[in-house]
Design a protein around this motif. Structure first.
Motif, PDB file in Angstrom:
ATOM      1  N   ASP A  52     -66.840 -66.861  17.975  1.00  0.00           N
ATOM      2  CA  ASP A  52     -66.175 -65.580  17.715  1.00  0.00           C
ATOM      3  C   ASP A  52     -66.506 -64.566  18.797  1.00  0.00           C
ATOM      4  OD1 ASP A  52     -64.817 -66.368  15.434  1.00  0.00           O
ATOM      5  OD2 ASP A  52     -66.425 -65.751  14.072  1.00  0.00           O
ATOM      6  N   VAL A  53     -67.750 -64.551  19.247  1.00  0.00           N
ATOM      7  CA  VAL A  53     -68.140 -63.634  20.327  1.00  0.00           C
ATOM      8  C   VAL A  53     -67.381 -63.992  21.602  1.00  0.00           C
ATOM      9  CG1 VAL A  53     -70.046 -62.756  21.734  1.00  0.00           C
ATOM     10  CG2 VAL A  53     -70.422 -63.312  19.306  1.00  0.00           C
ATOM     11  N   ASN A  54     -67.342 -65.271  21.927  1.00  0.00           N
ATOM     12  CA  ASN A  54     -66.638 -65.707  23.135  1.00  0.00           C
ATOM     13  C   ASN A  54     -65.145 -65.416  23.062  1.00  0.00           C
ATOM     14  OD1 ASN A  54     -68.714 -66.789  24.817  1.00  0.00           O
ATOM     15  ND2 ASN A  54     -68.879 -68.546  23.445  1.00  0.00           N
ATOM     16  N   GLU A  76     -68.558 -57.296  34.690  1.00  0.00           N
ATOM     17  CA  GLU A  76     -69.214 -56.500  33.647  1.00  0.00           C
ATOM     18  C   GLU A  76     -69.026 -57.129  32.279  1.00  0.00           C
ATOM     19  OE1 GLU A  76     -71.283 -53.338  31.753  1.00  0.00           O
ATOM     20  OE2 GLU A  76     -71.311 -54.271  33.732  1.00  0.00           O
ATOM     21  N   LEU A  77     -67.841 -57.645  32.000  1.00  0.00           N
ATOM     22  CA  LEU A  77     -67.609 -58.302  30.714  1.00  0.00           C
ATOM     23  C   LEU A  77     -68.457 -59.570  30.576  1.00  0.00           C
ATOM     24  CD1 LEU A  77     -63.748 -57.845  30.360  1.00  0.00           C
ATOM     25  CD2 LEU A  77     -65.499 -56.876  28.854  1.00  0.00           C
ATOM     26  N   GLU A  78     -68.629 -60.291  31.660  1.00  0.00           N
ATOM     27  CA  GLU A  78     -69.485 -61.482  31.604  1.00  0.00           C
ATOM     28  C   GLU A  78     -70.944 -61.089  31.385  1.00  0.00           C
ATOM     29  OE1 GLU A  78     -68.532 -64.316  31.125  1.00  0.00           O
ATOM     30  OE2 GLU A  78     -66.476 -64.434  31.868  1.00  0.00           O
ATOM     31  N   ARG A  79     -71.344 -59.944  31.948  1.00  0.00           N
ATOM     32  CA  ARG A  79     -72.703 -59.454  31.706  1.00  0.00           C
ATOM     33  C   ARG A  79     -72.876 -59.099  30.224  1.00  0.00           C
ATOM     34  NH1 ARG A  79     -75.606 -55.017  30.899  1.00  0.00           N
ATOM     35  NH2 ARG A  79     -73.780 -53.660  30.797  1.00  0.00           N
ATOM     36  N   LEU A  80     -71.859 -58.460  29.653  1.00  0.00           N
ATOM     37  CA  LEU A  80     -71.911 -58.119  28.237  1.00  0.00           C
ATOM     38  C   LEU A  80     -71.960 -59.381  27.374  1.00  0.00           C
ATOM     39  CD1 LEU A  80     -69.293 -55.203  27.954  1.00  0.00           C
ATOM     40  CD2 LEU A  80     -71.759 -55.032  28.184  1.00  0.00           C
ATOM     41  N   ARG A  81     -71.169 -60.375  27.758  1.00  0.00           N
ATOM     42  CA  ARG A  81     -71.157 -61.641  27.004  1.00  0.00           C
ATOM     43  C   ARG A  81     -72.552 -62.270  26.991  1.00  0.00           C
ATOM     44  NH1 ARG A  81     -66.856 -65.607  26.659  1.00  0.00           N
ATOM     45  NH2 ARG A  81     -65.928 -64.850  28.603  1.00  0.00           N
ATOM     46  N   ALA A  82     -73.163 -62.369  28.161  1.00  0.00           N
ATOM     47  CA  ALA A  82     -74.477 -63.009  28.267  1.00  0.00           C
ATOM     48  C   ALA A  82     -75.526 -62.263  27.442  1.00  0.00           C
ATOM     49  CB  ALA A  82     -74.900 -63.081  29.733  1.00  0.00           C
ATOM     50  N   ALA A  83     -75.469 -60.930  27.480  1.00  0.00           N
ATOM     51  CA  ALA A  83     -76.431 -60.140  26.708  1.00  0.00           C
ATOM     52  C   ALA A  83     -76.173 -60.293  25.207  1.00  0.00           C
ATOM     53  CB  ALA A  83     -76.348 -58.673  27.120  1.00  0.00           C
ATOM     54  N   ALA A  84     -74.908 -60.269  24.811  1.00  0.00           N
ATOM     55  CA  ALA A  84     -74.560 -60.377  23.392  1.00  0.00           C
ATOM     56  C   ALA A  84     -74.976 -61.719  22.810  1.00  0.00           C
ATOM     57  CB  ALA A  84     -73.058 -60.170  23.205  1.00  0.00           C
ATOM     58  N   LEU A  85     -74.892 -62.762  23.625  1.00  0.00           N
ATOM     59  CA  LEU A  85     -75.260 -64.102  23.164  1.00  0.00           C
ATOM     60  C   LEU A  85     -76.745 -64.388  23.338  1.00  0.00           C
ATOM     61  CD1 LEU A  85     -72.206 -66.122  24.538  1.00  0.00           C
ATOM     62  CD2 LEU A  85     -72.659 -65.480  22.159  1.00  0.00           C
ATOM     63  N   GLY A  86     -77.506 -63.405  23.814  1.00  0.00           N
ATOM     64  CA  GLY A  86     -78.939 -63.585  24.002  1.00  0.00           C
ATOM     65  C   GLY A  86     -79.305 -64.464  25.169  1.00  0.00           C
ATOM     66  N   GLN A  87     -78.363 -64.635  26.100  1.00  0.00           N
ATOM     67  CA  GLN A  87     -78.614 -65.496  27.258  1.00  0.00           C
ATOM     68  C   GLN A  87     -79.269 -64.753  28.406  1.00  0.00           C
ATOM     69  OE1 GLN A  87     -74.637 -66.847  27.996  1.00  0.00           O
ATOM     70  NE2 GLN A  87     -74.656 -68.336  26.315  1.00  0.00           N
ATOM     71  N   GLU A  88     -79.149 -63.428  28.406  1.00  0.00           N
ATOM     72  CA  GLU A  88     -79.746 -62.596  29.438  1.00  0.00           C
ATOM     73  C   GLU A  88     -80.402 -61.384  28.793  1.00  0.00           C
ATOM     74  OE1 GLU A  88     -79.983 -63.261  32.557  1.00  0.00           O
ATOM     75  OE2 GLU A  88     -78.612 -64.982  32.698  1.00  0.00           O
ATOM     76  N   PRO A  89     -81.540 -60.916  29.340  1.00  0.00           N
ATOM     77  CA  PRO A  89     -82.181 -59.727  28.774  1.00  0.00           C
ATOM     78  C   PRO A  89     -81.346 -58.479  29.050  1.00  0.00           C
ATOM     79  CG  PRO A  89     -83.271 -60.380  30.807  1.00  0.00           C
ATOM     80  CD  PRO A  89     -82.291 -61.464  30.491  1.00  0.00           C
ATOM     81  N   THR A  90     -81.501 -57.469  28.217  1.00  0.00           N
ATOM     82  CA  THR A  90     -80.777 -56.217  28.398  1.00  0.00           C
ATOM     83  C   THR A  90     -81.619 -55.063  27.887  1.00  0.00           C
ATOM     84  OG1 THR A  90     -78.755 -54.997  27.841  1.00  0.00           O
ATOM     85  CG2 THR A  90     -79.625 -56.478  26.159  1.00  0.00           C
ATOM     86  N   ASP A  91     -81.451 -53.902  28.513  1.00  0.00           N
ATOM     87  CA  ASP A  91     -82.110 -52.698  28.013  1.00  0.00           C
ATOM     88  C   ASP A  91     -81.098 -51.748  27.385  1.00  0.00           C
ATOM     89  OD1 ASP A  91     -80.761 -51.875  30.265  1.00  0.00           O
ATOM     90  OD2 ASP A  91     -82.520 -51.091  31.318  1.00  0.00           O
ATOM     91  N   ASP A  92     -79.863 -52.232  27.214  1.00  0.00           N
ATOM     92  CA  ASP A  92     -78.830 -51.438  26.561  1.00  0.00           C
ATOM     93  C   ASP A  92     -79.037 -51.546  25.044  1.00  0.00           C
ATOM     94  OD1 ASP A  92     -76.380 -50.752  25.199  1.00  0.00           O
ATOM     95  OD2 ASP A  92     -75.341 -50.869  27.123  1.00  0.00           O
ATOM     96  N   PRO A  93     -79.290 -50.428  24.354  1.00  0.00           N
ATOM     97  CA  PRO A  93     -79.581 -50.510  22.908  1.00  0.00           C
ATOM     98  C   PRO A  93     -78.440 -51.091  22.085  1.00  0.00           C
ATOM     99  CG  PRO A  93     -79.265 -48.220  23.596  1.00  0.00           C
ATOM    100  CD  PRO A  93     -79.344 -49.030  24.844  1.00  0.00           C
ATOM    101  N   VAL A  94     -77.189 -50.875  22.512  1.00  0.00           N
ATOM    102  CA  VAL A  94     -76.050 -51.422  21.776  1.00  0.00           C
ATOM    103  C   VAL A  94     -76.016 -52.939  21.901  1.00  0.00           C
ATOM    104  CG1 VAL A  94     -73.530 -51.556  21.697  1.00  0.00           C
ATOM    105  CG2 VAL A  94     -74.653 -49.332  21.891  1.00  0.00           C
ATOM    106  N   LEU A  95     -76.163 -53.436  23.116  1.00  0.00           N
ATOM    107  CA  LEU A  95     -76.127 -54.888  23.327  1.00  0.00           C
ATOM    108  C   LEU A  95     -77.338 -55.576  22.707  1.00  0.00           C
ATOM    109  CD1 LEU A  95     -74.902 -55.023  27.043  1.00  0.00           C
ATOM    110  CD2 LEU A  95     -73.563 -55.364  24.959  1.00  0.00           C
TER     111      LEU A  95
END
Length: 331
Positions: A99-101, A64-83
């Motif tokens: 810094d994100v990493n 889950e943390l890796e999913r958050l990382r990918a979304a935060a860095l714009g590497q994966e699409p997300t429908d979570d409004p926060v991410l």
């Protein structure tokens, strides 16, 4: 562009879970305030992956943390409004990927690590859990000289984190089986994990707490020294945040270092009084270090044990009503 939904979600999360930080955030200029809601929401979403993970296997937490990382860095699409909002914010303000990493790596550490042998080891963890947060905030504030501001933001982020660790010893061990006091410090004062689990505030525990309080206070001095490097419209809110977080030290010492029977909490009235007192001093002197020395619970020098100044509680009480009214007008 950061969505209104992302900002609203972030504001709601911050109001619910970070009352002290929320109070300081409301003092920020709108150009920074909205972004800060988004930043805080991202930090909390990632933190809750490991803090509210009872019964969730470590492998799932890491995934889950890796999913958050990918979304935060714009590497994966997300429908979570926060991410989604954070990813937009990262691009808008050129928040470094490093810094994100570093932040996400610290959250990954929490999945499997619950003890820190030395302060150096703890500080390496805090570089992600707190210092990276301070650096991201600095990116959003956009000072003229980032290189000058960032080291001080790192120190102030660490100071806030240490104050939280010292306040939350009971909560961390009861709810998460974590001890953030360095084991080398506990050992130096003959404090065992069993004593902490049994909520025994021994003389050794008090000495260990005082040692770590002083360590945090040195970081406050280092961090506050860099507030003047921030944009003028951000200096007072950051100074207020430092004063509020540092007030836990006053409360801990007033309780004779007993953070084990219950978690110390600063009252809303006390927080508002400190905001009012800080604002009054700021009106007369715009030097952050001078105002911090006059208002905060931190000793004037890291090696001191008590602040070397007069208190003005009567003034704070008289200004309290004005502080409440001004905060209500903030959005």
């Amino acid at each position: 562009m950061v969505s209104d939904d992302g900002v609203a979600r972030g504001k709601s999360i911050q109001r619910r879970t970070g009352k002290t930080f929320h109070l300081a955030t409301r003092l920020l200029p709108e150009r920074v305030r909205q972004s800060t809601y988004v930043l805080y929401a991202f930090f909390r979403v990632a933190d809750e992956v490991v803090d509210d993970a009872e019964g969730v296997p470590p492998a799932e937490q890491r995934a889950e943390l890796e999913r958050l990382r990918a979304a935060a860095l714009g590497q994966e699409p997300t429908d979570d409004p926060v991410l989604e909002a954070f990813a937009d914010l990262r691009e808008t303000h050129d928040i470094p990927d490093d810094d994100v990493n570093t932040f996400v790596d610290a959250m990954l550490t929490d999945v499997s690590k619950s003890r820190y042998a030395t302060f150096a080891e703890l500080r390496a963890y805090m570089d992600g859990s707190a210092a990276a947060v301070g650096r991201m905030m600095t990116s959003v504030m956009d000072p003229d000289d980032h290189d000058r501001a960032r080291p001080h933001a790192t120190a102030l982020g660490e100071a806030f984190q240490l104050s939280n660790f010292l306040r939350d010893v009971r909560e961390d061990v009861v709810e998460r089986d974590r001890i953030y006091l360095p084991l080398e410090t506990l050992s130096a004062y003959d404090v065992s994990e069993a004593q902490i689990r049994n909520f025994e505030t021994s003389e050794g525990f008090k000495q260990a707490m005082e040692r770590e309080l002083r360590r945090a206070e040195a970081l406050y001095h280092e961090g506050v020294a860099g507030i003047e490097a921030l944009p003028e419209d951000c200096q007072f809110p950051v100074l207020v945040a430092a004063v509020l977080y540092a007030d836990h030290h006053r409360l801990i010492r007033a309780r004779d270092y007993d953070v084990l029977s219950e978690t110390p909490q600063i009252s809303t009235a006390r927080k508002l009084a400190l905001v009012a007192l800080t604002r009054w001093h700021w009106a007369w002197n715009r030097d952050p270090e001078t105002v911090f020395r006059r208002v905060s619970a931190i000793p004037d020098h890291p090696d001191a044990t008590t602040p070397n100044r007069e208190r003005t509680p009567g003034l704070a009480r008289r200004l309290l009503r004005g502080a409440v009214d001004s905060l209500r007008r903030l959005t």
